[in-house]
Motif scaffolding. Structure first.
Motif, PDB file in Angstrom:
ATOM      1  N   LEU A   3      39.104  32.183  45.269  1.00 46.20           N
ATOM      2  CA  LEU A   3      38.621  33.014  44.167  1.00 46.20           C
ATOM      3  C   LEU A   3      39.585  34.167  43.906  1.00 46.20           C
ATOM      4  CD1 LEU A   3      36.115  31.402  45.048  1.00 46.20           C
ATOM      5  CD2 LEU A   3      34.755  33.436  44.625  1.00 46.20           C
ATOM      6  N   ASP A   4      39.543  34.694  42.686  1.00 47.15           N
ATOM      7  CA  ASP A   4      40.376  35.854  42.391  1.00 47.15           C
ATOM      8  C   ASP A   4      39.726  37.079  43.030  1.00 47.15           C
ATOM      9  OD1 ASP A   4      39.261  37.775  39.926  1.00 47.15           O
ATOM     10  OD2 ASP A   4      38.332  35.793  40.084  1.00 47.15           O
ATOM     11  N   PRO A   5      40.488  38.165  43.162  1.00 46.49           N
ATOM     12  CA  PRO A   5      39.994  39.331  43.908  1.00 46.49           C
ATOM     13  C   PRO A   5      38.645  39.846  43.437  1.00 46.49           C
ATOM     14  CG  PRO A   5      42.315  39.596  43.437  1.00 46.49           C
ATOM     15  CD  PRO A   5      41.878  38.337  42.737  1.00 46.49           C
ATOM     16  N   TYR A   6      38.391  39.853  42.139  1.00 43.83           N
ATOM     17  CA  TYR A   6      37.129  40.394  41.644  1.00 43.83           C
ATOM     18  C   TYR A   6      35.962  39.523  42.067  1.00 43.83           C
ATOM     19  CZ  TYR A   6      40.047  43.500  38.937  1.00 43.83           C
ATOM     20  OH  TYR A   6      40.968  44.440  38.575  1.00 43.83           O
ATOM     21  N   ALA A   7      36.074  38.241  41.812  1.00 45.73           N
ATOM     22  CA  ALA A   7      35.003  37.322  42.191  1.00 45.73           C
ATOM     23  C   ALA A   7      34.794  37.367  43.700  1.00 45.73           C
ATOM     24  CB  ALA A   7      35.349  35.911  41.743  1.00 45.73           C
ATOM     25  N   VAL A  60      31.363  38.266  45.794  1.00 46.72           N
ATOM     26  CA  VAL A  60      30.757  37.366  46.767  1.00 46.72           C
ATOM     27  C   VAL A  60      30.653  38.032  48.134  1.00 46.72           C
ATOM     28  CG1 VAL A  60      31.036  35.213  48.025  1.00 46.72           C
ATOM     29  CG2 VAL A  60      31.514  35.283  45.576  1.00 46.72           C
ATOM     30  N   GLU A  61      31.737  38.675  48.559  1.00 43.32           N
ATOM     31  CA  GLU A  61      31.723  39.332  49.874  1.00 43.32           C
ATOM     32  C   GLU A  61      30.655  40.417  49.938  1.00 43.32           C
ATOM     33  OE1 GLU A  61      35.640  40.761  50.601  1.00 43.32           O
ATOM     34  OE2 GLU A  61      36.468  38.759  51.001  1.00 43.32           O
ATOM     35  N   HIS A  62      30.584  41.181  48.866  1.00 41.78           N
ATOM     36  CA  HIS A  62      29.595  42.251  48.834  1.00 41.78           C
ATOM     37  C   HIS A  62      28.180  41.681  48.902  1.00 41.78           C
ATOM     38  CE1 HIS A  62      28.038  46.238  47.992  1.00 41.78           C
ATOM     39  NE2 HIS A  62      27.310  45.753  47.010  1.00 41.78           N
ATOM     40  N   LEU A  73      28.755  32.280  43.246  1.00 45.47           N
ATOM     41  CA  LEU A  73      28.040  33.517  43.054  1.00 45.47           C
ATOM     42  C   LEU A  73      26.647  33.397  43.649  1.00 45.47           C
ATOM     43  CD1 LEU A  73      30.221  34.834  41.518  1.00 45.47           C
ATOM     44  CD2 LEU A  73      29.738  32.804  40.187  1.00 45.47           C
ATOM     45  N   GLY A  74      26.273  34.361  44.444  1.00 50.31           N
ATOM     46  CA  GLY A  74      24.906  34.411  44.938  1.00 50.31           C
ATOM     47  C   GLY A  74      23.984  34.749  43.783  1.00 50.31           C
ATOM     48  N   LEU A  75      24.531  35.552  42.876  1.00 47.11           N
ATOM     49  CA  LEU A  75      23.819  35.889  41.647  1.00 47.11           C
ATOM     50  C   LEU A  75      23.628  34.605  40.869  1.00 47.11           C
ATOM     51  CD1 LEU A  75      26.950  37.805  40.840  1.00 47.11           C
ATOM     52  CD2 LEU A  75      24.946  39.135  41.460  1.00 47.11           C
ATOM     53  N   LEU A  76      22.549  34.521  40.184  1.00 45.77           N
ATOM     54  CA  LEU A  76      22.371  33.410  39.274  1.00 45.77           C
ATOM     55  C   LEU A  76      22.287  32.080  40.018  1.00 45.77           C
ATOM     56  CD1 LEU A  76      22.030  33.834  36.343  1.00 45.77           C
ATOM     57  CD2 LEU A  76      24.377  33.185  35.933  1.00 45.77           C
ATOM     58  N   ALA A  77      22.151  32.156  41.362  1.00 46.90           N
ATOM     59  CA  ALA A  77      21.842  30.922  42.069  1.00 46.90           C
ATOM     60  C   ALA A  77      20.466  30.519  41.572  1.00 46.90           C
ATOM     61  CB  ALA A  77      21.810  31.159  43.576  1.00 46.90           C
ATOM     62  N   ASN A  78      20.090  29.282  41.800  1.00 45.83           N
ATOM     63  CA  ASN A  78      18.766  28.817  41.383  1.00 45.83           C
ATOM     64  C   ASN A  78      18.613  28.646  39.880  1.00 45.83           C
ATOM     65  OD1 ASN A  78      18.024  28.898  44.050  1.00 45.83           O
ATOM     66  ND2 ASN A  78      17.127  30.926  43.885  1.00 45.83           N
ATOM     67  N   LEU A 111      31.525  41.462  36.606  1.00 44.80           N
ATOM     68  CA  LEU A 111      32.568  41.873  37.545  1.00 44.80           C
ATOM     69  C   LEU A 111      33.278  40.653  38.129  1.00 44.80           C
ATOM     70  CD1 LEU A 111      34.069  44.066  38.953  1.00 44.80           C
ATOM     71  CD2 LEU A 111      32.298  44.133  40.710  1.00 44.80           C
ATOM     72  N   ALA A 112      32.514  39.613  38.381  1.00 47.89           N
ATOM     73  CA  ALA A 112      33.115  38.406  38.942  1.00 47.89           C
ATOM     74  C   ALA A 112      34.179  37.826  38.004  1.00 47.89           C
ATOM     75  CB  ALA A 112      32.038  37.363  39.217  1.00 47.89           C
ATOM     76  N   PHE A 113      34.005  38.054  36.723  1.00 45.39           N
ATOM     77  CA  PHE A 113      34.978  37.548  35.743  1.00 45.39           C
ATOM     78  C   PHE A 113      35.866  38.672  35.213  1.00 45.39           C
ATOM     79  CE2 PHE A 113      31.548  34.268  35.025  1.00 45.39           C
ATOM     80  CZ  PHE A 113      32.233  33.268  35.694  1.00 45.39           C
ATOM     81  N   ALA A 114      35.932  39.763  35.960  1.00 44.64           N
ATOM     82  CA  ALA A 114      36.614  40.961  35.461  1.00 44.64           C
ATOM     83  C   ALA A 114      38.106  40.768  35.247  1.00 44.64           C
ATOM     84  CB  ALA A 114      36.370  42.139  36.406  1.00 44.64           C
ATOM     85  N   ARG A 115      38.663  39.717  35.825  1.00 45.73           N
ATOM     86  CA  ARG A 115      40.098  39.492  35.620  1.00 45.73           C
ATOM     87  C   ARG A 115      40.413  39.223  34.152  1.00 45.73           C
ATOM     88  NH1 ARG A 115      38.390  34.565  37.535  1.00 45.73           N
ATOM     89  NH2 ARG A 115      38.924  32.743  36.285  1.00 45.73           N
ATOM     90  N   HIS A 116      39.391  38.830  33.406  1.00 44.43           N
ATOM     91  CA  HIS A 116      39.593  38.554  31.983  1.00 44.43           C
ATOM     92  C   HIS A 116      39.456  39.802  31.128  1.00 44.43           C
ATOM     93  CE1 HIS A 116      39.630  34.261  32.698  1.00 44.43           C
ATOM     94  NE2 HIS A 116      38.513  34.388  33.402  1.00 44.43           N
TER      95      HIS A 116
END
Lengths: 211, 211
Positions: free
Chosen positions: A167-171, A175-177, B28-33, B129-134
């Motif tokens: 994964l890229d650093p942000y993702a 996830v780590e958090h 992502l733990g978020l949006l699981a399920n 944030l997970a997609f913040a690279r964009h």
DNA sequence: GTCATCATGTAAGCCGTTACATGATTGC
DNA sequence: GCAATCATGTAACGGCTTACATGATGAC
């Protein structure tokens, strides 16, 4: 879920809708931001179901309007009471509707608390735990352990495949958090479970009594 | 919000619905399920909007079916391909529908990421944030600081009135745990913000370089 | 006498869920 | 051949949100 929260708060003392919302905002971080658009219909629904009943404000000392330092003694306060009495029906008098929980409401509360809701997500669990004093000790323990099992399972699902290396650093940071948050939750639950098993109150000091 | 997640995943490579769900669960733990009942309609909607298009599986090497150690060499794999080609239309052949993001989809993704959604709760923030690279560096920073401000405000609201002294141990534990969680989030955001300002990657070691 | 806050409510709609129904592929 | 998994979808419904509408009370 909203019903559970409402009944739980009203079990302590009669309240009106606006005040319920404030307590939800301030007290539980969970379920903050409930909107009036869901709160008032919920109250109406619960009243229709016989779980709540509207009460005369005089009969409910704790739910009274917040009096802010009357500048002219208590005179204005008495005035308000007189004005209120002057009018007729139990509702409409002063616009506020104070609700009290009924026996039927307490039954419903117990049902909801015990697990009428199918899925338990974060919110649902937090809410149940917040009202856990109303649960039997065994039910409390079951609640905690069920939640713990869920979290451990989630931990297994997340880290499992190929790691977080691709994964890229942000993702990755997200996830780590999230993983750390879940681990923290598990430790918290472990403390609660230990306290529960030891039949001590949850606030008990864990550094004392080595065995 | 689901749309954002779908577009974000598909931006990396073409995927089919089932696989998207797996990545949401694991990554992502978020949006699981997320349930199929919302995922598939979402895909259909996005395709209808021109944000996605179905592709031939041959054209999308990474989205291929998981081949599990073919016992008879690669024979069974080739078989599958031949059988697939034998039939006609791009869909229905092998039941899977692999989607690729379009230029229109990328536009939509950028819009959603930038903040088309009105309220940002925990999930929404985590996803962004997970997609913040964009995102442009300034937009990234704004996202982080907006979230930080929200959390700080919540902290103020929760602890403020009369303290947690009047709650029973269970409710108090829930509130305290929630507060600690938020504090932890704020520290995390502070680290991310510092990294962002220093124009260093988010994983940078904070113990080095005192100034 | 006007503004902020307290207080209650309705209507439309979004976003997601559960439950159900179906079928292909593969391992044993 | 049968079961497990992979894979896609539909229908009904639930719960909560936003936006809107209304009015009482009290401070200044």
């Amino acid at each position: 879920m909203l019903d559970l929260a409402i009944l739980g708060l009203l079990d302590s003392r009669p309240l009106h809708g606006y005040e319920i919302r404030r307590q939800l905002r301030e007290g539980l971080g969970l379920l903050a931001n409930v909107s009036y658009g869901s709160l008032y219909p919920a109250l109406a629904r619960l009243e229709a179901a016989g779980a709540l009943e509207a009460v005369d404000e005089e009969a409910a000392p704790h739910a009274g309007r917040r009096v802010r330092t009357p500048p002219t003694g208590s005179l204005s306060g008495e005035w308000a009471v007189l004005r209120a009495r002057a009018r007729g029906n139990a509702r409409g008098r002063r616009s506020r509707r104070v609700y009290r929980i009924t026996d039927r409401g307490r039954e419903l509360f117990a049902e909801l608390l015990a697990g009428a809701g199918p899925a338990d997500d974060e919110r649902s669990f937090g809410l149940r735990l917040a009202f856990a004093r109303h649960l039997a000790p065994q039910a409390r323990l079951a609640l905690l352990e069920r939640r713990r099992a869920q979290l451990v399972q989630r931990l297994g699902e997340i880290g499992a495949p190929s790691g977080t290396g691709e994964l890229d650093p942000y993702a990755r940071s997200v996830v780590e958090h999230a993983v750390e948050g879940i681990e923290r939750d598990v430790l918290w639950l472990d403390r609660l479970i230990a306290a529960e098993r030891g039949e001590r109150p949850v606030g008990a000091d864990t550094s004392v009594r080595p065995a």
